[in-house]
Each structure stands twice: as C-alpha cells, then as structure tokens.
Design a protein around this motif. Structure first.
Motif, PDB file in Angstrom:
ATOM      1  N   MET A   1      17.861 -34.694  39.561  1.00 26.30           N
ATOM      2  CA  MET A   1      18.573 -33.748  40.595  1.00 26.30           C
ATOM      3  C   MET A   1      17.361 -33.637  41.764  1.00 26.30           C
ATOM      4  O   MET A   1      17.898 -33.732  42.779  1.00 26.30           O
ATOM      5  CB  MET A   1      18.902 -32.403  40.016  1.00 26.30           C
ATOM      6  N   GLU A   2      16.137 -33.567  41.356  1.00 20.87           N
ATOM      7  CA  GLU A   2      15.211 -33.677  42.316  1.00 20.87           C
ATOM      8  C   GLU A   2      15.235 -34.877  43.279  1.00 20.87           C
ATOM      9  O   GLU A   2      14.904 -34.688  44.567  1.00 20.87           O
ATOM     10  CB  GLU A   2      13.621 -33.544  41.712  1.00 20.87           C
ATOM     11  N   ASN A   3      15.367 -36.046  42.641  1.00 17.88           N
ATOM     12  CA  ASN A   3      15.399 -37.238  43.595  1.00 17.88           C
ATOM     13  C   ASN A   3      16.681 -37.297  44.500  1.00 17.88           C
ATOM     14  O   ASN A   3      16.754 -37.726  45.609  1.00 17.88           O
ATOM     15  CB  ASN A   3      15.623 -38.517  42.456  1.00 17.88           C
ATOM     16  N   LEU A   4      17.896 -36.741  44.101  1.00 19.15           N
ATOM     17  CA  LEU A   4      19.028 -36.638  44.672  1.00 19.15           C
ATOM     18  C   LEU A   4      18.837 -35.681  45.976  1.00 19.15           C
ATOM     19  O   LEU A   4      19.104 -35.885  46.966  1.00 19.15           O
ATOM     20  CB  LEU A   4      20.378 -36.057  43.845  1.00 19.15           C
ATOM     21  N   THR A   5      18.025 -34.528  45.730  1.00 16.68           N
ATOM     22  CA  THR A   5      17.781 -33.500  46.832  1.00 16.68           C
ATOM     23  C   THR A   5      16.650 -34.114  47.759  1.00 16.68           C
ATOM     24  O   THR A   5      17.029 -34.112  48.866  1.00 16.68           O
ATOM     25  CB  THR A   5      17.142 -32.355  46.169  1.00 16.68           C
ATOM     26  N   ASN A   6      15.955 -34.899  47.150  1.00 20.67           N
ATOM     27  CA  ASN A   6      14.577 -35.442  48.288  1.00 20.67           C
ATOM     28  C   ASN A   6      15.622 -36.848  49.111  1.00 20.67           C
ATOM     29  O   ASN A   6      15.467 -36.671  50.230  1.00 20.67           O
ATOM     30  CB  ASN A   6      13.707 -36.088  47.286  1.00 20.67           C
ATOM     31  N   GLN A   7      16.479 -37.296  48.316  1.00 20.01           N
ATOM     32  CA  GLN A   7      17.273 -38.367  49.160  1.00 20.01           C
ATOM     33  C   GLN A   7      17.997 -37.702  50.227  1.00 20.01           C
ATOM     34  O   GLN A   7      18.066 -38.212  51.281  1.00 20.01           O
ATOM     35  CB  GLN A   7      18.140 -39.330  48.199  1.00 20.01           C
ATOM     36  N   PHE A   8      18.924 -36.523  49.901  1.00 20.87           N
ATOM     37  CA  PHE A   8      19.523 -35.771  50.700  1.00 20.87           C
ATOM     38  C   PHE A   8      18.873 -35.448  51.973  1.00 20.87           C
ATOM     39  O   PHE A   8      19.223 -35.491  53.158  1.00 20.87           O
ATOM     40  CB  PHE A   8      20.336 -34.672  49.946  1.00 20.87           C
ATOM     41  N   GLN A   9      17.736 -34.882  51.582  1.00 14.99           N
ATOM     42  CA  GLN A   9      16.467 -34.035  52.811  1.00 14.99           C
ATOM     43  C   GLN A   9      16.425 -35.478  53.630  1.00 14.99           C
ATOM     44  O   GLN A   9      16.201 -35.227  54.933  1.00 14.99           O
ATOM     45  CB  GLN A   9      15.581 -33.534  52.073  1.00 14.99           C
ATOM     46  N   ARG A  10      15.914 -36.657  53.038  1.00 15.68           N
ATOM     47  CA  ARG A  10      15.469 -37.651  53.897  1.00 15.68           C
ATOM     48  C   ARG A  10      16.679 -38.134  54.925  1.00 15.68           C
ATOM     49  O   ARG A  10      16.538 -38.555  56.136  1.00 15.68           O
ATOM     50  CB  ARG A  10      15.108 -38.883  53.284  1.00 15.68           C
ATOM     51  N   ILE A  11      17.836 -38.103  54.201  1.00 12.62           N
ATOM     52  CA  ILE A  11      19.167 -38.468  55.121  1.00 12.62           C
ATOM     53  C   ILE A  11      19.305 -37.443  56.434  1.00 12.62           C
ATOM     54  O   ILE A  11      19.475 -38.003  57.267  1.00 12.62           O
ATOM     55  CB  ILE A  11      20.449 -38.608  54.458  1.00 12.62           C
ATOM     56  N   LEU A  12      19.177 -36.102  55.982  1.00 13.51           N
ATOM     57  CA  LEU A  12      19.343 -35.263  56.941  1.00 13.51           C
ATOM     58  C   LEU A  12      18.343 -35.322  57.993  1.00 13.51           C
ATOM     59  O   LEU A  12      18.638 -35.164  59.261  1.00 13.51           O
ATOM     60  CB  LEU A  12      19.412 -33.866  56.306  1.00 13.51           C
ATOM     61  N   ASP A  13      17.038 -35.709  57.606  1.00  8.30           N
ATOM     62  CA  ASP A  13      15.914 -35.774  58.645  1.00  8.30           C
ATOM     63  C   ASP A  13      16.055 -36.770  59.636  1.00  8.30           C
ATOM     64  O   ASP A  13      15.660 -36.761  60.803  1.00  8.30           O
ATOM     65  CB  ASP A  13      14.760 -35.916  57.972  1.00  8.30           C
TER      66      ASP A  13
END
Length: 161
Positions: A1-13
């Motif tokens: 789940m942490e990988n998905l959260t990190n990926q989502f944050q990179r996309i948002l950024d």
C-alpha cells in the motif's frame, strides 16, 4: 500500500491542472463504481450515461482529453466502444430471462470529428431473431452533424452469473 501511496503522490506532484481535472473525474467515477452507480470499470472510467426505452438506447460520454488520441480528437476506438455499448445495451434489453447478447460483428464508418462537450450514440433495432439480432448505431452532434454510423450483429447466449 505504501508503494501505491508514494506513486500517487509522485503523480500529484508532477500533474498539470488538466491532469488533475482528469484524475479527479476518474477518481469520482471510481468511487461511484464502488458504490454501485456503475456496473463496470469501463463505464465508470468513461463516465457513461445510459438511457434505454423499448425502441432505442442512448449512451453518452464526456468529450475530454481522457478519450483523445495523439492529435487531440476523440479516439476511434473509444467511439467504437460507445457505439457497441449503445447497441449491446439495446440488444440485451430485448433478451429473454437467462439470455444475453454478445457482439459477433461490428462495422463502423467514421464520418466526422466529434467537437461537442458530450458524445452520444443512439441505437435502434434493425432485426430481432431467435438467435441473432442486427442493430444500427449512430453518433450525431446537436446540430445534426453525423459523426459515425455502425451496424452490429449480436448472438444470444446463456447469461452467466
């Protein structure tokens, strides 16, 4: 789940305002799928709206960058999905209990580029037999501009589930 959260944050950024609008729409419709407002992920991702009567089926989607090809016009494959969905929805509405209609042939003629904010496909039955159906689908803009025309053949099979 942490990988998905990190990926989502990179996309948002790294998102542009247009990216964020598309993502917000997608996530809103994903939530609607989870809540049962959409039956499939495909209809949710395209934000499909359906109207079915005895005589016709209308399926519409928003004309946004989400469905555009590399020259910034609606992708022909998306228009094919829209037409097939409108025609299949009508065909399935005519099936007896325990039966479903599946596409066996789809022929599309693309006639013009869709430019309005919403793209609508309308389907009408041409022939309804015991084992097959032939359905016509068209996409028109509000002013009457003909975008695409299609015919589809549908075969009746036992419904699963």
């Amino acid at each position: 789940m942490e990988n998905l959260t990190n990926q989502f944050q990179r996309i948002l950024d790294s998102s542009t305002p247009d990216d964020l609008n598309i993502l917000a729409d997608f996530l809103e419709n994903f939530e609607k799928k989870q809540q049962g407002e959409f039956n499939t992920y495909l209809s949710a991702s395209l934000n499909m709206k359906r109207e079915t009567s005895v005589e016709k089926s209308i399926v519409s989607i928003p004309n946004t960058a989400f469905i555009h090809n590399n020259i910034a016009i609606p992708h022909g494959g998306i228009l094919a999905v829209l037409l097939d969905t409108a025609m299949g929805t009508l065909a399935n509405s005519k099936c007896a209990d325990g039966m479903a209609a599946v596409t066996t042939n789809l022929t599309i003629h693309y006639l013009a580029v869709a430019t309005e904010n919403e793209i609508k496909a309308e389907a009408r039955m041409i022939r309804q037999g015991r084992h097959t159906m032939v359905v016509e689908g068209n996409i028109y803009e509000t002013g009457g501009k003909h975008i695409a025309t299609a015919t589809g053949s549908f075969f009746l099979v036992p419904a699963e589930g």
